[in-house]
Design a protein around this motif. Sequence first.
Motif, short mmCIF file in Angstrom:
data_model
loop_
_atom_site.label_atom_id
_atom_site.label_comp_id
_atom_site.label_asym_id
_atom_site.label_seq_id
_atom_site.Cartn_x
_atom_site.Cartn_y
_atom_site.Cartn_z
N VAL A 58 0.86 -1.18 0.00
CA VAL A 58 0.00 0.00 0.00
C VAL A 58 0.90 1.23 0.00
N GLY A 59 0.72 2.07 -1.01
CA GLY A 59 1.54 3.26 -1.10
C GLY A 59 0.89 4.47 -0.45
N CYS A 60 1.73 5.28 0.19
CA CYS A 60 1.26 6.52 0.81
C CYS A 60 2.17 7.65 0.33
N ASP A 61 1.55 8.68 -0.30
CA ASP A 61 2.32 9.78 -0.87
C ASP A 61 1.60 11.08 -0.57
N ILE A 62 2.24 11.96 0.21
CA ILE A 62 1.62 13.22 0.61
C ILE A 62 2.51 14.37 0.17
N THR A 63 1.94 15.28 -0.65
CA THR A 63 2.68 16.41 -1.20
C THR A 63 1.97 17.70 -0.83
N ILE A 64 2.76 18.73 -0.52
CA ILE A 64 2.20 20.03 -0.15
C ILE A 64 2.77 21.12 -1.04
N ARG A 65 2.00 22.24 -1.11
CA ARG A 65 2.50 23.41 -1.81
C ARG A 65 2.00 24.66 -1.11
N ARG A 66 2.87 25.64 -0.95
CA ARG A 66 2.51 26.90 -0.31
C ARG A 66 2.34 27.99 -1.37
N GLY A 67 1.60 29.03 -0.97
CA GLY A 67 1.45 30.18 -1.83
C GLY A 67 2.59 31.15 -1.67
N ASP A 68 2.51 32.28 -2.37
CA ASP A 68 3.59 33.27 -2.28
C ASP A 68 3.72 33.85 -0.88
N ASN A 69 2.61 33.84 -0.09
CA ASN A 69 2.68 34.36 1.27
C ASN A 69 3.18 33.33 2.27
#
Length: 582
Positions: A58-69
């Motif tokens: 079972v694969g688990c992949d968590i990605t995040i991205r922030r804004g310019d602030n």
Amino acid sequence: MCLTYLNTVSGITILTLSVSIVTCRTFGSGVFEPFNGTNFYVRSNCPFTLTRFTNNRVGCDITIRRGDNGLLVQLDIIINKVRTVVQNGSIIVEEKRFEPNSNRSHLFQLVVQVELEQELSTDMSGLCGKHTECRKFLSYTLDCLQAETPRYIQLCEENIYGYEKSKYIGCAFFKEIVKLCGRERFIWHRWRSLTKCEEPSCPGNLVYTDEGQAFLPSCSNPSPTLSNQELISSCLCPRDQVLNDRADGYLCVPLPECCCVFAGKSYINGDVRSTKCQSCVCDSGKWQCSENLCPTGCVIEGPFVTTFDGKQYVIPGKCSYVASQCHNWTITIVFSEKAPSLTTVVLQLFQVQNTVKFGGEEITELHQSDHALVFWESSMYVRVHTSFGMNFQVQMSPEIQLYISASRNHTGLCGNNNDDTTDDFTTSSGIIENSAQPFSRSWSVGSCAVDIPSTCINTDNEIYADEKCSVLNNPTGIFAECHGHIPTNHYHTACIQRTCNCGSSVTQCLCVALGSYAKACASLGVVVGDWRKATNCSKFTFDQYKTYSVCILPLYCSFEKSQWSDAQQNNCSKKPISNQFC
């Protein structure tokens, strides 16, 4: 267990991941708290992998991205190939959008929970780092590390968590702990299965071992000297085999299958190579040779010296040197100030000096004294015989070159003739040097400037030398017949340097260098053919090379003054010595 909490309060998002008893969090404009409890700050609007692993397929992949602030604006969660995206207040599961209740404020909590039946594998990567694999591994070393265990846990986490996707960092750490504990501990045989650290692969048919000697037995050195160095991780040959370092690749073979090498050519076990001087058989990678029937000698051809024991080097300066000496004689050579070539050879016997200025009138058909016989052996060579066994030959043209027959207890540029090359650089004060320059200077007579260049000083000469000297190495050329008897390395280097730095005619310098190799071949009975014609050297005087061989005066050429006339009658005169005495 993998738990994900997403909290959004008035546009501020806090993401919390929990794995077993440790947590990973990110908040604010770029604060991260990985599983190991440390924290750091990264401000970027690029997407980042927070964590990624596979457990029980079972694969688990968590990605995040922030804004310019700096605040979180997007979260991607993929669990078992099901993708959930949180973005702009909406939740998208498998491309289906779920909007929050418009009558409520933007206060909500999203919980994503994945339950795992066993601890996570060691392939976890991302900004959160790895799980508690350090604690799990070190739980098996409590009997070894004891009270030091907490400190090693900290070292382990600091060592491996900062390097994403680099399992070798952790494996290297675990390996050192295992070595620290020793082979008698439980962990010694289990640590690779516990950490999933595979054994390194070895090239060819070499075999990996955690504890092996530092120096690998090989065909050229089947029994390397063992040092006091501890055993190390290495690739070794199977039992009763050695590395065949005389062939390409990494192949281990039984020692009797090792080949032998001479002059760049390989010979299989049992092969024989012979000259008129000796015969050699290839035996388990080493040459077993008969006694050398030809006398060894010292060769001084311009600045290029081969000692009695076979060590080759270049004299660095144009000055006078003691070439060889014993308690009752000395041979001195004098270099030209204009070119790296000899002008004079001086023999001093029993403090009575006999100087031969070659090309002058001093030598007639025969010079004799109580202890020396000096005569023209041919139009090119002068030979000197003494009553005490020291003999030498001087080539007169196109350049003066010196060939001294071997006898014991020598000192000087020619070494000491004790069958050991390691002490050939023994200075006049008895110190063994590592390089030719201080050794040579110690045997200089008077002041000596280091002024014989080791590289080309003339571009045109260099181009000419590179082209013309290559004839020595041509595998199908005029000198090829001798390649299996005498390596060309030294002679090719000497040809390049001599021709590059020639003081007069580069063609003459080239021909002298080529003639040196032809002479060496002839001394072993190897006829290379009409090399002068093949190399355009016919206009220079090399009349002896075609049939030349090393000759020793017959025993009845006495050195007693009363018997000189008999000696003359027995080919000890100006004429070349008959081949029947060779």
